[in-house]
Design a protein around this motif. Structure first.
Motif, PDB file in Angstrom:
ATOM      1  N   ILE A  62      10.067  12.960   2.843  1.00 34.65           N
ATOM      2  CA  ILE A  62       9.348  11.786   2.331  1.00 34.65           C
ATOM      3  C   ILE A  62      10.304  10.856   1.588  1.00 34.65           C
ATOM      4  CG2 ILE A  62       7.610  11.016   0.663  1.00 34.65           C
ATOM      5  CD1 ILE A  62       5.952  13.451   1.430  1.00 34.65           C
ATOM      6  N   GLU A  63      11.217  11.443   0.803  1.00 35.74           N
ATOM      7  CA  GLU A  63      12.159  10.648   0.012  1.00 35.74           C
ATOM      8  C   GLU A  63      13.073   9.797   0.895  1.00 35.74           C
ATOM      9  OE1 GLU A  63      12.097  14.104  -0.270  1.00 35.74           O
ATOM     10  OE2 GLU A  63      10.681  14.134  -1.931  1.00 35.74           O
ATOM     11  N   ASP A  64      13.235  10.194   2.151  1.00 35.05           N
ATOM     12  CA  ASP A  64      14.057   9.407   3.070  1.00 35.05           C
ATOM     13  C   ASP A  64      13.320   8.169   3.581  1.00 35.05           C
ATOM     14  OD1 ASP A  64      16.167  11.209   2.831  1.00 35.05           O
ATOM     15  OD2 ASP A  64      15.537  12.361   4.576  1.00 35.05           O
ATOM     16  N   LEU A  65      12.001   8.174   3.462  1.00 30.89           N
ATOM     17  CA  LEU A  65      11.202   7.013   3.882  1.00 30.89           C
ATOM     18  C   LEU A  65      10.842   6.101   2.723  1.00 30.89           C
ATOM     19  CD1 LEU A  65       8.632   8.492   6.435  1.00 30.89           C
ATOM     20  CD2 LEU A  65      10.634   7.107   6.917  1.00 30.89           C
ATOM     21  N   PHE A  66      10.577   6.697   1.565  1.00 28.91           N
ATOM     22  CA  PHE A  66      10.073   5.934   0.429  1.00 28.91           C
ATOM     23  C   PHE A  66      10.881   6.207  -0.819  1.00 28.91           C
ATOM     24  CE2 PHE A  66       6.511   7.014   3.222  1.00 28.91           C
ATOM     25  CZ  PHE A  66       6.087   5.750   3.576  1.00 28.91           C
ATOM     26  N   PRO A 121      -0.995  13.124   2.019  1.00 26.12           N
ATOM     27  CA  PRO A 121      -1.078  13.668   3.385  1.00 26.12           C
ATOM     28  C   PRO A 121      -0.517  12.703   4.440  1.00 26.12           C
ATOM     29  CG  PRO A 121      -3.118  14.107   2.223  1.00 26.12           C
ATOM     30  CD  PRO A 121      -2.311  13.169   1.359  1.00 26.12           C
ATOM     31  N   LEU A 122      -0.785  11.402   4.291  1.00 27.37           N
ATOM     32  CA  LEU A 122      -0.258  10.429   5.252  1.00 27.37           C
ATOM     33  C   LEU A 122       1.260  10.320   5.120  1.00 27.37           C
ATOM     34  CD1 LEU A 122      -0.515   8.356   7.470  1.00 27.37           C
ATOM     35  CD2 LEU A 122      -1.201   6.668   5.736  1.00 27.37           C
ATOM     36  N   ALA A 123       1.778  10.353   3.906  1.00 34.74           N
ATOM     37  CA  ALA A 123       3.235  10.302   3.707  1.00 34.74           C
ATOM     38  C   ALA A 123       3.897  11.501   4.379  1.00 34.74           C
ATOM     39  CB  ALA A 123       3.557  10.256   2.219  1.00 34.74           C
ATOM     40  N   PHE A 124       3.285  12.682   4.266  1.00 36.20           N
ATOM     41  CA  PHE A 124       3.841  13.863   4.929  1.00 36.20           C
ATOM     42  C   PHE A 124       3.785  13.713   6.449  1.00 36.20           C
ATOM     43  CE2 PHE A 124       3.369  16.349   0.937  1.00 36.20           C
ATOM     44  CZ  PHE A 124       4.634  16.924   0.923  1.00 36.20           C
ATOM     45  N   ARG A 125       2.701  13.132   6.971  1.00 37.28           N
ATOM     46  CA  ARG A 125       2.598  12.931   8.424  1.00 37.28           C
ATOM     47  C   ARG A 125       3.657  11.943   8.903  1.00 37.28           C
ATOM     48  NH1 ARG A 125      -3.274  11.830   8.128  1.00 37.28           N
ATOM     49  NH2 ARG A 125      -2.915  10.154   9.578  1.00 37.28           N
ATOM     50  N   LEU A 126       3.879  10.880   8.124  1.00 40.25           N
ATOM     51  CA  LEU A 126       4.911   9.905   8.471  1.00 40.25           C
ATOM     52  C   LEU A 126       6.288  10.576   8.495  1.00 40.25           C
ATOM     53  CD1 LEU A 126       3.717   6.855   6.407  1.00 40.25           C
ATOM     54  CD2 LEU A 126       4.330   6.770   8.812  1.00 40.25           C
ATOM     55  N   ALA A 127       6.589  11.328   7.453  1.00 41.66           N
ATOM     56  CA  ALA A 127       7.881  12.008   7.381  1.00 41.66           C
ATOM     57  C   ALA A 127       8.040  12.975   8.550  1.00 41.66           C
ATOM     58  CB  ALA A 127       8.010  12.731   6.046  1.00 41.66           C
ATOM     59  N   ASP A 128       6.983  13.694   8.863  1.00 44.16           N
ATOM     60  CA  ASP A 128       7.031  14.646   9.969  1.00 44.16           C
ATOM     61  C   ASP A 128       7.247  13.928  11.298  1.00 44.16           C
ATOM     62  OD1 ASP A 128       6.731  17.373  10.994  1.00 44.16           O
ATOM     63  OD2 ASP A 128       4.868  16.617  11.881  1.00 44.16           O
ATOM     64  N   GLU A 129       6.610  12.797  11.464  1.00 46.34           N
ATOM     65  CA  GLU A 129       6.741  12.026  12.711  1.00 46.34           C
ATOM     66  C   GLU A 129       8.195  11.609  12.945  1.00 46.34           C
ATOM     67  OE1 GLU A 129       5.246  10.806  16.163  1.00 46.34           O
ATOM     68  OE2 GLU A 129       3.886  11.558  14.620  1.00 46.34           O
ATOM     69  N   PHE A 130       8.915  11.321  11.853  1.00 45.57           N
ATOM     70  CA  PHE A 130      10.311  10.898  11.966  1.00 45.57           C
ATOM     71  C   PHE A 130      11.298  12.039  11.728  1.00 45.57           C
ATOM     72  CE2 PHE A 130       8.117   6.891  11.077  1.00 45.57           C
ATOM     73  CZ  PHE A 130       8.581   6.134  12.129  1.00 45.57           C
ATOM     74  N   GLY A 131      10.787  13.209  11.390  1.00 44.04           N
ATOM     75  CA  GLY A 131      11.656  14.361  11.178  1.00 44.04           C
ATOM     76  C   GLY A 131      12.542  14.250   9.948  1.00 44.04           C
ATOM     77  N   VAL A 132      12.004  13.626   8.894  1.00 40.64           N
ATOM     78  CA  VAL A 132      12.765  13.432   7.657  1.00 40.64           C
ATOM     79  C   VAL A 132      11.914  13.837   6.452  1.00 40.64           C
ATOM     80  CG1 VAL A 132      14.134  11.532   8.633  1.00 40.64           C
ATOM     81  CG2 VAL A 132      12.015  11.023   7.409  1.00 40.64           C
ATOM     82  N   PHE A 185       0.857  -1.188   0.000  1.00 41.46           N
ATOM     83  CA  PHE A 185       0.000   0.000   0.000  1.00 41.46           C
ATOM     84  C   PHE A 185       0.888   1.230   0.000  1.00 41.46           C
ATOM     85  CE2 PHE A 185      -2.094   3.252   2.725  1.00 41.46           C
ATOM     86  CZ  PHE A 185      -3.194   3.517   1.932  1.00 41.46           C
ATOM     87  N   ASP A 186       0.633   2.125  -0.932  1.00 46.78           N
ATOM     88  CA  ASP A 186       1.322   3.413  -0.943  1.00 46.78           C
ATOM     89  C   ASP A 186       0.442   4.405  -0.194  1.00 46.78           C
ATOM     90  OD1 ASP A 186       3.553   2.657  -2.463  1.00 46.78           O
ATOM     91  OD2 ASP A 186       2.456   2.926  -4.335  1.00 46.78           O
ATOM     92  N   PRO A 187       0.997   5.072   0.794  1.00 42.42           N
ATOM     93  CA  PRO A 187       0.180   6.011   1.567  1.00 42.42           C
ATOM     94  C   PRO A 187      -0.233   7.210   0.724  1.00 42.42           C
ATOM     95  CG  PRO A 187       2.482   6.255   2.146  1.00 42.42           C
ATOM     96  CD  PRO A 187       2.385   5.065   1.228  1.00 42.42           C
ATOM     97  N   SER A 188      -1.335   7.808   1.094  1.00 43.81           N
ATOM     98  CA  SER A 188      -1.751   9.053   0.448  1.00 43.81           C
ATOM     99  C   SER A 188      -0.678  10.103   0.727  1.00 43.81           C
ATOM    100  CB  SER A 188      -3.090   9.526   1.019  1.00 43.81           C
ATOM    101  OG  SER A 188      -2.921   9.862   2.395  1.00 43.81           O
TER     102      SER A 188
END
Length: 64
Positions: free
Chosen positions: A56-60, A43-54, A38-41
């Protein structure tokens, strides 16, 4: 680059359920994202990146 979400989550000692709760999504959503089913939406990808302080490209991998 692979999906680094499981590694970053583990570094913080968070379970999938804890991360899901922080983001307001189901544990199944986190599992599916981590397994690449599943690829996150955006907005969810931005929330994930924000949660880890990175970025989006650093997560996916944007080339995936």
């Amino acid at each position: 680059m692979r999906n680094s979400l499981p590694d970053r989550r583990a570094e913080r000692g968070w379970s999938q359920a804890e991360l899901a709760e922080r983001l307001g999504v189901s544990r199944q959503t986190i599992i599916s994202i981590e397994k690449g089913r599943f690829d996150p939406s955006l907005p969810l990808a931005f929330r994930l990146a924000d949660e880890f302080g990175v970025a989006i490209e650093d997560l996916f991998d944007p080339e995936r």
